[in-house]
Design a protein around this motif. Structure first.
Motif, PDB file in Angstrom:
ATOM      1  N   LYS A 150      21.577 -17.889 -16.288  1.00 50.67           N
ATOM      2  CA  LYS A 150      20.386 -19.158 -16.522  1.00 50.67           C
ATOM      3  C   LYS A 150      20.840 -20.138 -17.681  1.00 50.67           C
ATOM      4  N   ASP A 151      21.332 -19.923 -18.892  1.00 53.64           N
ATOM      5  CA  ASP A 151      21.393 -20.374 -19.816  1.00 53.64           C
ATOM      6  C   ASP A 151      22.681 -21.183 -19.846  1.00 53.64           C
ATOM      7  N   VAL A 152      23.415 -21.092 -18.665  1.00 52.32           N
ATOM      8  CA  VAL A 152      24.750 -21.814 -18.649  1.00 52.32           C
ATOM      9  C   VAL A 152      24.804 -22.691 -17.274  1.00 52.32           C
ATOM     10  N   ARG A 153      23.809 -22.490 -16.548  1.00 49.95           N
ATOM     11  CA  ARG A 153      23.805 -23.330 -15.227  1.00 49.95           C
ATOM     12  C   ARG A 153      23.925 -24.692 -15.808  1.00 49.95           C
ATOM     13  N   GLY A 154      24.394 -25.527 -14.548  1.00 52.21           N
ATOM     14  CA  GLY A 154      24.799 -27.016 -14.890  1.00 52.21           C
ATOM     15  C   GLY A 154      26.225 -27.302 -15.543  1.00 52.21           C
ATOM     16  N   CYS A 155      26.809 -26.147 -15.844  1.00 51.25           N
ATOM     17  CA  CYS A 155      28.334 -26.195 -16.575  1.00 51.25           C
ATOM     18  C   CYS A 155      29.286 -26.106 -15.702  1.00 51.25           C
ATOM     19  N   TYR A 156      29.286 -26.375 -14.273  1.00 49.31           N
ATOM     20  CA  TYR A 156      30.336 -26.222 -13.441  1.00 49.31           C
ATOM     21  C   TYR A 156      30.689 -24.611 -13.085  1.00 49.31           C
ATOM     22  N   ILE A 157      30.211 -23.603 -13.601  1.00 46.27           N
ATOM     23  CA  ILE A 157      30.372 -22.470 -13.144  1.00 46.27           C
ATOM     24  C   ILE A 157      30.532 -22.028 -11.921  1.00 46.27           C
ATOM     25  N   GLY A 158      29.338 -22.487 -11.350  1.00 42.63           N
ATOM     26  CA  GLY A 158      29.347 -22.226  -9.821  1.00 42.63           C
ATOM     27  C   GLY A 158      30.344 -22.893  -9.191  1.00 42.63           C
ATOM     28  N   THR A 190      18.995 -27.253  -4.035  1.00 42.21           N
ATOM     29  CA  THR A 190      19.688 -28.450  -3.977  1.00 42.21           C
ATOM     30  C   THR A 190      20.719 -28.587  -4.641  1.00 42.21           C
ATOM     31  N   TYR A 191      20.917 -27.846  -5.686  1.00 47.53           N
ATOM     32  CA  TYR A 191      22.138 -27.851  -6.737  1.00 47.53           C
ATOM     33  C   TYR A 191      23.298 -27.062  -5.524  1.00 47.53           C
ATOM     34  N   ALA A 192      22.952 -26.071  -4.891  1.00 51.60           N
ATOM     35  CA  ALA A 192      23.978 -25.273  -4.012  1.00 51.60           C
ATOM     36  C   ALA A 192      24.235 -26.233  -2.984  1.00 51.60           C
ATOM     37  N   LEU A 193      23.327 -26.857  -2.241  1.00 53.64           N
ATOM     38  CA  LEU A 193      23.447 -27.734  -1.155  1.00 53.64           C
ATOM     39  C   LEU A 193      24.573 -28.983  -1.423  1.00 53.64           C
ATOM     40  N   ARG A 194      24.340 -29.630  -2.551  1.00 55.30           N
ATOM     41  CA  ARG A 194      25.395 -30.681  -3.226  1.00 55.30           C
ATOM     42  C   ARG A 194      26.630 -30.091  -3.338  1.00 55.30           C
ATOM     43  N   LEU A 195      26.623 -28.828  -3.988  1.00 59.96           N
ATOM     44  CA  LEU A 195      28.170 -28.193  -4.215  1.00 59.96           C
ATOM     45  C   LEU A 195      28.854 -27.953  -2.967  1.00 59.96           C
ATOM     46  N   TYR A 196      28.226 -27.556  -2.185  1.00 58.59           N
ATOM     47  CA  TYR A 196      28.798 -27.093  -1.019  1.00 58.59           C
ATOM     48  C   TYR A 196      29.040 -28.306  -0.282  1.00 58.59           C
ATOM     49  N   GLU A 197      28.513 -29.461  -0.139  1.00 57.69           N
ATOM     50  CA  GLU A 197      28.875 -30.816   0.503  1.00 57.69           C
ATOM     51  C   GLU A 197      30.036 -31.292  -0.067  1.00 57.69           C
ATOM     52  N   LYS A 198      29.894 -31.355  -1.557  1.00 54.42           N
ATOM     53  CA  LYS A 198      31.095 -31.514  -2.298  1.00 54.42           C
ATOM     54  C   LYS A 198      32.439 -30.848  -2.023  1.00 54.42           C
ATOM     55  N   LEU A 249      29.627 -15.227 -17.669  1.00 49.31           N
ATOM     56  CA  LEU A 249      29.087 -16.549 -17.296  1.00 49.31           C
ATOM     57  C   LEU A 249      28.466 -16.392 -15.827  1.00 49.31           C
ATOM     58  N   GLY A 250      29.265 -15.772 -15.017  1.00 50.00           N
ATOM     59  CA  GLY A 250      28.819 -15.654 -13.573  1.00 50.00           C
ATOM     60  C   GLY A 250      29.713 -14.927 -12.805  1.00 50.00           C
ATOM     61  N   ASN A 284      20.527  -9.982 -11.373  1.00 54.84           N
ATOM     62  CA  ASN A 284      19.018  -9.679 -11.500  1.00 54.84           C
ATOM     63  C   ASN A 284      18.478 -10.884 -11.801  1.00 54.84           C
ATOM     64  N   GLN A 285      18.645 -11.624 -12.712  1.00 58.27           N
ATOM     65  CA  GLN A 285      18.147 -12.950 -13.016  1.00 58.27           C
ATOM     66  C   GLN A 285      17.892 -13.672 -11.539  1.00 58.27           C
ATOM     67  N   VAL A 286      18.702 -13.664 -10.774  1.00 61.53           N
ATOM     68  CA  VAL A 286      18.883 -14.618  -9.328  1.00 61.53           C
ATOM     69  C   VAL A 286      17.722 -13.700  -8.425  1.00 61.53           C
ATOM     70  N   VAL A 287      17.653 -12.496  -8.470  1.00 63.64           N
ATOM     71  CA  VAL A 287      16.948 -11.634  -7.637  1.00 63.64           C
ATOM     72  C   VAL A 287      15.458 -11.959  -8.320  1.00 63.64           C
ATOM     73  N   GLU A 288      15.180 -11.933  -9.530  1.00 68.93           N
ATOM     74  CA  GLU A 288      13.822 -11.880 -10.008  1.00 68.93           C
ATOM     75  C   GLU A 288      13.262 -13.225  -9.566  1.00 68.93           C
TER      76      GLU A 288
END
Length: 163
Positions: free
Chosen positions: A88-96, A125-133, A63-64, A21-25
């Motif tokens: 939200k509070d753990v984004r940027g920690c390589y969970i994605g 941009t975060y998703a785009l960089r990850l998918y490229e990686k 976490l995700g 729901n955080q992402v939907v919101e």
């Protein structure tokens, strides 16, 4: 934090639905507009081919989450699709990255041959960089394919990865 992944269980519904729901919101990545309740969330997560949960091995906090399902039917049923949500509070920690990598393995295990993303928003941009990686291939740009929460339209960039 030690990130581990496992299959969704009904006991996860409250935390999983809250993360979803955080992402939907936010209105910047998922096409859905309706929020999940515990009841609708449990049904939604269980109807997927697989729902994965990322959690901290030490605290056991969720976490995700990701969902994996066919992207189409019949002669295109070997192509899967997925969505990912990180608290939200753990984004940027390589969970994605852990979610996507696990999903790719699970998709192959379930017999899918290709993982396709239909609507990666160009401003994500975060998703785009990850998918490229991770070696995903961009399929082009669909102008104005995603309506943001504030009503303006952003381009989307479909991607795929052979599993």
């Amino acid at each position: 934090m030690e990130i581990r992944l496992r299959e969704y269980a009904k006991a996860d519904v409250k935390a999983a639905a809250a993360i979803w729901n955080q992402v939907v919101e936010d209105g910047e990545a998922f096409p859905q507009k309706e929020l999940l309740t515990e009841e609708s969330g449990n049904a939604f997560f269980l109807e997927q081919s697989y729902t994965g949960i990322a959690y901290d091995a030490e605290s056991e906090e969720i976490l995700g989450i990701y969902i994996l399902h066919p992207n189409n039917v019949g002669r295109c049923g070997h192509i899967c699709n997925a969505s990912y949500a990180v608290r939200k509070d753990v984004r940027g920690c390589y969970i994605g990255e852990a979610l996507v990598t696990h999903c790719m393995g699970k998709g192959k295990e379930l017999g899918f041959r290709i993982l396709q993303f239909n609507a990666v928003v160009a401003s994500n941009t975060y998703a785009l960089r990850l998918y490229e990686k991770l070696g995903f291939v961009r399929l082009g740009t669909i102008p104005g394919g995603f309506q943001m929460k504030d009503g303006h339209y952003e381009d989307i960039i479909p991607h795929y990865h052979v599993l």
